[in-house]
Design a protein around this motif. Structure first.
Motif, mmCIF file in Angstrom:
data_model
loop_
_atom_site.group_PDB
_atom_site.id
_atom_site.type_symbol
_atom_site.label_atom_id
_atom_site.label_comp_id
_atom_site.label_asym_id
_atom_site.label_seq_id
_atom_site.Cartn_x
_atom_site.Cartn_y
_atom_site.Cartn_z
ATOM 1 N N GLU A 356 0.838 -1.194 0.000
ATOM 2 C CA GLU A 356 0.000 0.000 0.000
ATOM 3 C C GLU A 356 0.879 1.251 0.000
ATOM 4 O OE1 GLU A 356 -2.354 -0.499 3.466
ATOM 5 O OE2 GLU A 356 -3.690 -1.998 2.566
ATOM 6 N N PRO A 357 0.478 2.278 -0.740
ATOM 7 C CA PRO A 357 1.326 3.482 -0.861
ATOM 8 C C PRO A 357 1.685 4.110 0.481
ATOM 9 C CG PRO A 357 -0.476 3.540 -2.460
ATOM 10 C CD PRO A 357 -0.746 2.370 -1.550
ATOM 11 N N TRP A 364 8.750 -3.820 2.894
ATOM 12 C CA TRP A 364 8.707 -4.753 1.769
ATOM 13 C C TRP A 364 10.120 -4.983 1.209
ATOM 14 C CZ3 TRP A 364 6.084 -8.498 -0.100
ATOM 15 C CH2 TRP A 364 6.195 -8.893 -1.443
ATOM 16 N N GLN A 365 10.928 -3.945 1.165
ATOM 17 C CA GLN A 365 12.288 -4.086 0.652
ATOM 18 C C GLN A 365 13.108 -5.038 1.522
ATOM 19 O OE1 GLN A 365 13.611 -0.017 0.593
ATOM 20 N NE2 GLN A 365 12.290 0.543 -1.143
ATOM 21 N N TYR A 366 12.970 -4.929 2.836
ATOM 22 C CA TYR A 366 13.737 -5.803 3.730
ATOM 23 C C TYR A 366 13.261 -7.252 3.593
ATOM 24 C CZ TYR A 366 16.329 -7.295 7.850
ATOM 25 O OH TYR A 366 17.210 -7.929 8.688
ATOM 26 N N LEU A 367 11.948 -7.424 3.463
ATOM 27 C CA LEU A 367 11.397 -8.772 3.349
ATOM 28 C C LEU A 367 11.856 -9.453 2.065
ATOM 29 C CD1 LEU A 367 9.558 -11.029 4.332
ATOM 30 C CD2 LEU A 367 7.617 -9.789 3.363
ATOM 31 N N THR A 368 11.776 -8.752 0.937
ATOM 32 C CA THR A 368 12.193 -9.358 -0.322
ATOM 33 C C THR A 368 13.709 -9.601 -0.351
ATOM 34 O OG1 THR A 368 12.269 -7.134 -1.311
ATOM 35 C CG2 THR A 368 10.270 -8.436 -1.644
ATOM 36 N N ALA A 369 14.474 -8.734 0.311
ATOM 37 C CA ALA A 369 15.923 -8.955 0.390
ATOM 38 C C ALA A 369 16.226 -10.231 1.165
ATOM 39 C CB ALA A 369 16.602 -7.750 1.041
#
Length: 772
Positions: A356-357, A364-369
Motif C-alpha cells: 500500500e502506498p 517490503w524491501q527488507y522482506l524481499t531482500a
C-alpha cells in the motif's frame, strides 16, 4: 576441521578422558562410548560440550596461576586488586594480550591435546552417522554457515544454559559473582589456541541470524554472550516455534494434495512443475508470488506443494505481524530463522498490506531482500500484482496468478462444500441443481464459499436453535451477506419486494418475450462461457449488458428487481451524483471503484437514467468536452471488462451513444401502457384489505387518463390516504371520487392542466370542491 589443534604433540598422556557429570568432582574426563556413530542428537551434543569443556579447564588452570593464587577467598567475586598482583605485574615482562608465557602454555598443553584427540573422534563418528539421524548442533552449524570459531563461541555460551555448575565457574573466571554468562573477552581467552576471534564478533553469523545475544555494555570486550532461547530449545530437540513468533505464525503439516485442489488445470500444471524443480534443486533459492483474491486457493496450493516436498509450512499472518512488538527487521529475521530450523517453506499472507502506498516502503524491501538472500522456499500471497525491480537476479522468482474460478470450477467447489442432505430442512434441495444455481449467481472463491456456509448455518440457528436445518434460501441469503455492502458509498441497494412476481408485470406479449430472453441469458450466463469454451475465445465482453428503454413508470426498475431476486443476488442502483465529479479524473476513479466493488458484491448493477453517463459524445470545442469524452471512453472500457450483469435504463433509446449500443446484448422496450394494460395495472395496485370501486369504474379511469404505472401507483396510494381520512366506519373504502381527486393531484405534479374537457362535468365539479 580444527586443524589448529593437530600440532600439540610435545607431551603425551595415557590418561583416559572422563565424562562431565553433575555428580562427579573428578578433574579428569572418562572415556567416550565405543560406538562409531551417533544414534541420537543428544549424544553428539554431549560430546561437543565435553570437547569445549577441555578449553574451559585450560582457562581455569590459567586463572589459578595468574590471578586466583594471589587473591584471598574473602575477596573473591569482588572487583579488587591485591598488592601481590601489583608486585607480580611490576616484576614480569610485557606480554601481549593474546600471548602466553611458555611455561604457562606448557601447563595448558595437556587439555589442548585431549581436545585434539576428542575432536578427531567426534569427527569420525559424525562422518559415520547416517543422514537420517539429525544431529541438531551440526545442523545449526550447516544451516547458518558457522565458522569453527563461531561454533566454539556457541558451545561456550551453551554451557551455562544447560548446566548450573558452569554459571558459577564462569563467574569465578571473570572474578564477578554476577557474571554468569561469558564475556567476549573471556571467550577469546578460552579459545586462545583457536586464534583471534575479535573480528568474528564484528560480522558474525551468530549475530546476523540472532543465534546469540550480546549485552549492552559500553566496552565491547565486556559484553556478555548469551545463546538465544530458541536455539537452546532447538538443540535440546524441542520444535515449538520461537515464543516471539507464536502469536503471529502457524506451523502446518500439510495434508492437502494435488487432487484436493480445485483450480485451473494450467495453474495446477505450473505448480507441479515448480514443485518438481524444487525437489531437484533444494539448495537453490525459490520465491513464489501468488497473486489472487481472498480464498482463491493460494494457501491450499502452498500446502499441496509442501506435502509433495515432504516439508512443513510456516504461515505468517501479516495483520498480526504488523502489530508485533518486535521491530520489523527482527521479526523477519526470526521468521526466516524458524523456517530454516523447521525445514519449512515460509508463507507470507496478505502482502498487499506492505504494498500500500502509505505503508513504509522499507518493510517490503527488507522482506524481499531476506527472501532473495536465504535458501528458504518463500511464498508471498497478495491480492495486488508486483514484479521485482533490482531483486532476485541470482535466485528464482516466479509469479503465479490465481484467477477467480470460472463457472465450472465454482460448481465443483459448491458440490464439494455443500453439506449432506440430512442437514437440510425437508424436502432437501437437489444437490447438483443447488450447486449450479449458486455457482451461476455468485462469483465466489473457495474461501468465500466456506464463509457463506458458516453464515448460512448461523441463519438457520436463528430460526431454530435446537434444529438448525438449512434451506436453499439460507444459502442465497448467506451469499448475499458475504458479498458485502461496500457499494453503499456509490450505489444504493434496492430491497426486493418478495410479494411481486413476473406475473405482476404488465407488458405486451412481444416485450414480455424480450424480457424472457434476458432471464434466460442471465440464468445461463456462466455456463455459456465456461462449458462451451467461449471464455477462452474472448478477452473482453464476458458479462451481460441490457438496455431498458421506456418512459418513467413503465416497469423498468421493477423488472430489474425481479431479475435480481430470481438470481438470488442483490440489485444496486448506481448513485450518479456520487459517481460524476466536476474534478478531472475523479469520475473515472469512482467508476473504477464502483465496478471493482460490484464484482466483489456479485450484484446486478442498475444505471437508472443512464443518459447522464452513456449519452452521445459531442464535438470537442472546449477542454471540458475532451474530458467528458474521456469519461465515456473509460466507461466503455470498464463495461467490457465487467463479468457480471449491468442494466441500463433510459427514457429515450436514441440518447444512448452508438458505441454503447454496439456493446449491449439485450434490449427490452417498455412501451407506454394502452387502456387495457392500464386497467390491469389499476386492478393490480389494489389490495384485498380495502374496498374499491367496481371494475367498470376502473376501466373508465384507465381509458380516460393516459398514465404510466408509476403514476397509477402514486394515485392509488394518495386515494388510500383520503379514504382513511374520510372514513366514517371501521372499514374504510376507496371511492371513485377519491381516485379522481388523487388523479387531479398527480396531474398537478406532472404540470398538466385540470380542465373540464379532460375530466368531465361531474368529476371536474369534485375537483373544484376538493382542490381548486
Amino acid at each position: 576441521m580444527f586443524s589448529f589443534l593437530r600440532g600439540w604433540n610435545r607431551r603425551s598422556s595415557s590418561t583416559d578422558i572422563v565424562l562431565v557429570d553433575n555428580d562427579q568432582d573428578s578433574d579428569m574426563l572418562p572415556s567416550l562410548e565405543s560406538s562409531d556413530t551417533y544414534e541420537t542428537s543428544k549424544a553428539h551434543l554431549r560430546d561437543e560440550l565435553r570437547w569445549i569443556d577441555l578449553f574451559i579447564r585450560a582457562q581455569t588452570r590459567r586463572w589459578q596461576v595468574l590471578i586466583a593464587r594471589h587473591k584471598p577467598e574473602h575477596l573473591w567475586g569482588m572487583v579488587t586488586i591485591t598488592e601481590q598482583e601489583v608486585v607480580d605485574y611490576l616484576h614480569s615482562p610485557f606480554i601481549a594480550p593474546d600471548d602466553l608465557l611458555d611455561a604457562l602454555e606448557y601447563k595448558l598443553e595437556f587439555d589442548w591435546q585431549q581436545a585434539s584427540r576428542l575432536r578427531d573422534d567426534i569427527a569420525r563418528r559424525v562422518d559415520n552417522t547416517s543422514d537420517e539421524t539429525l544431529l541438531r548442533l551440526k545442523h545449526v552449524e550447516s544451516l547458518f554457515g558457522l565458522s569453527d570459531y563461531e561454533k566454539c563461541v556457541l558451545l561456550i555460551a551453551l554451557l551455562p544454559e544447560l548446566d548450573s555448575r558452569y554459571r558459577r565457574l564462569l563467574a569465578y573466571l571473570q572474578d564477578d559473582a554476577t557474571c554468569r554468562h561469558p564475556s567476549i573477552e573471556l571467550i577469546q581467552q578460552i579459545l586462545h589456541p583457536v586464534g583471534d576471534g575479535f573480528a568474528a564478533f564484528a560480522a558474525s553469523a551468530l549475530l546476523t541470524h540472532h543465534l546469540i545475544n550480546l549485552s549492552s555494555d559500553n566496552l565491547r570486550a565486556m559484553r556478555f554472550v548469551q545463546v538465544d532461547e530458541r536455539i537452546v530449545s532447538y538443540v535440546q530437540e524441542q520444535d515449538t516455534p520461537d515464543k516471539r513468533l507464536q502469536p503471529v505464525v502457524t506451523l502446518m503439516n500439510p495434508v492437502l494434495y494435488w487432487d484436493d485442489l480445485i483450480i485451473q488445470p494450467n495453474l495446477l500444471s505450473q505448480l507441479q512443475s515448480l514443485t518438481q524443480w524444487r525437489s531437484q534443486n533444494t539448495q537453490l533459492g525459490l520465491t513464489l508470488y501468488f497473486q489472487g483474491a481472498y480464498g482463491s486457493g493460494r494457501l491450499a496450493a502452498a500446502q499441496a506443494m509442501c506435502a509433495e516436498l515432504d516439508m512443513t509450512l510456516l504461515v505468517v499472518h501479516m495483520d498480526d505481524a504488523l502489530r508485533s512488538p518486535e521491530t520489523w527487521e527482527l521479526f523477519v529475521d526470526l521468521a526466516y530463522r524458524e523456517a530454516l530450523l523447521q525445514g519449512a517453506a515460509l508463507y507470507w499472507s496478505d502482502c498487499e498490506r506492505l504494498l500500500e502506498p502509505e505503508h513504509p516502503a522499507h518493510h517490503w524491501q527488507y522482506l524481499t531482500a531476506a527472501a532473495e538472500r536465504l535458501d528458504v522456499m518463500t511464498i508471498f500471497a497478495s491480492e495486488t500484482a508486483w514484479e521485482p525491480t533490482g531483486r532476485f537476479h541470482d535466485s528464482r522468482f516466479v509469479r503465479l496468478d490465481f484467477p477467480m474460478p470460472n463457472y465450472g470450477l465454482r460448481r465443483q467447489i459448491w458440490e464439494t462444500a455443500l453439506p449432506s442432505l440430512s442437514e437440510f430442512r425437508p424436502p432437501p434441495p437437489e444437490r447438483s441443481l443447488l450447486a449450479e444455481t449458486l455457482a451461476n449467481s455468485f462469483q465466489f472463491t473457495q474461501g468465500q464459499v466456506h464463509d457463506a456456509l458458516v453464515t448460512a448455518r448461523g441463519i438457520a440457528a436463528l430460526r431454530d436453535p435446537d434444529r438448525p436445518l438449512l434451506t436453499a434460501s439460507d444459502l442465497s441469503e448467506a451469499c448475499r451477506r458475504q458479498s458485502g455492502a461496500r457499494l453503499l458509498s456509490l450505489a444504493r441497494r434496492i430491497e426486493p419486494r418478495t410479494e411481486l412476481t413476473f406475473d405482476d408485470l404488465i407488458l405486451p406479449p412481444a416485450n414480455m418475450r424480450q424480457l424472457e430472453e434476458l432471464r434466460g441469458r442471465i440464468r445461463f450466463l456462466s455456463r455459456v462461457y465456461s462449458d462451451f469454451g467461449l471464455e477462452r475465445r474472448l478477452s473482453l465482453g464476458k458479462g451481460l449488458i441490457a438496455l431498458f428503454t421506456g418512459q418513467s413508470g413503465t416497469g423498468k426498475t421493477m423488472s430489474a428487481e425481479l431479475l435480481a431476486r430470481e438470481q438470488g443476488v442483490d440489485l444496486y442502483k448506481v448513485d450518479l451524483s456520487a459517481i460524476v465529479s466536476k474534478y478531472v479524473g475523479e469520475t473515472e476513479k469512482n467508476l473504477s471503484q464502483m465496478f471493482m466493488q460490484a464484482e466483489d458484491a456479485n450484484a446486478i448493477i442498475f444505471f437508472d437514467e443512464a443518459d447522464a453517463l452513456f449519452g452521445k459524445r459531442g464535438e470537442v470545442k472546449e477542454a471540458q468536452d475532451r474530458w467528458a469524452n474521456i469519461e465515456v471512453n473509460y466507461l466503455l472500457q470498464r463495461l467490457e471488462e465487467y463479468t457480471g450483469v449491468v442494466i441500463l435504463a433510459s427514457n429515450l433509446r436514441q440518447n444512448i451513444d452508438d458505441a454503447f449500443l454496439r456493446r449491449i446484448h439485450v434490449i427490452v422496450e417498455f412501451p407506454f401502457p394502452d387502456a387495457q394494460a392500464r386497467s390491469h395495472i389499476w386492478q393490480g395496485m389494489f389490495t384485498p384489505q380495502i374496498a374499491t370501486p367496481p371494475p367498470e369504474a376502473i376501466d373508465t379511469l384507465a381509458a380516460k387518463f393516459q398514465l404510466a404505472g408509476g403514476n397509477i401507483k402514486n394515485i392509488v396510494i394518495d386515494a388510500t390516504f383520503r379514504a382513511l381520512e374520510s372514513a366514517t366506519c371501521p372499514e374504510p373504502e376507496i371511492t371513485l371520487r377519491h381516485l379522481v381527486i388523487a388523479t387531479a393531484r398527480e396531474y398537478q405534479k406532472l404540470g398538466k392542466p385540470l380542465t373540464r374537457g379532460e375530466f368531465g362535468d361531474e368529476w371536474y365539479q369534485w375537483i373544484q370542491e376538493d382542490i381548486l
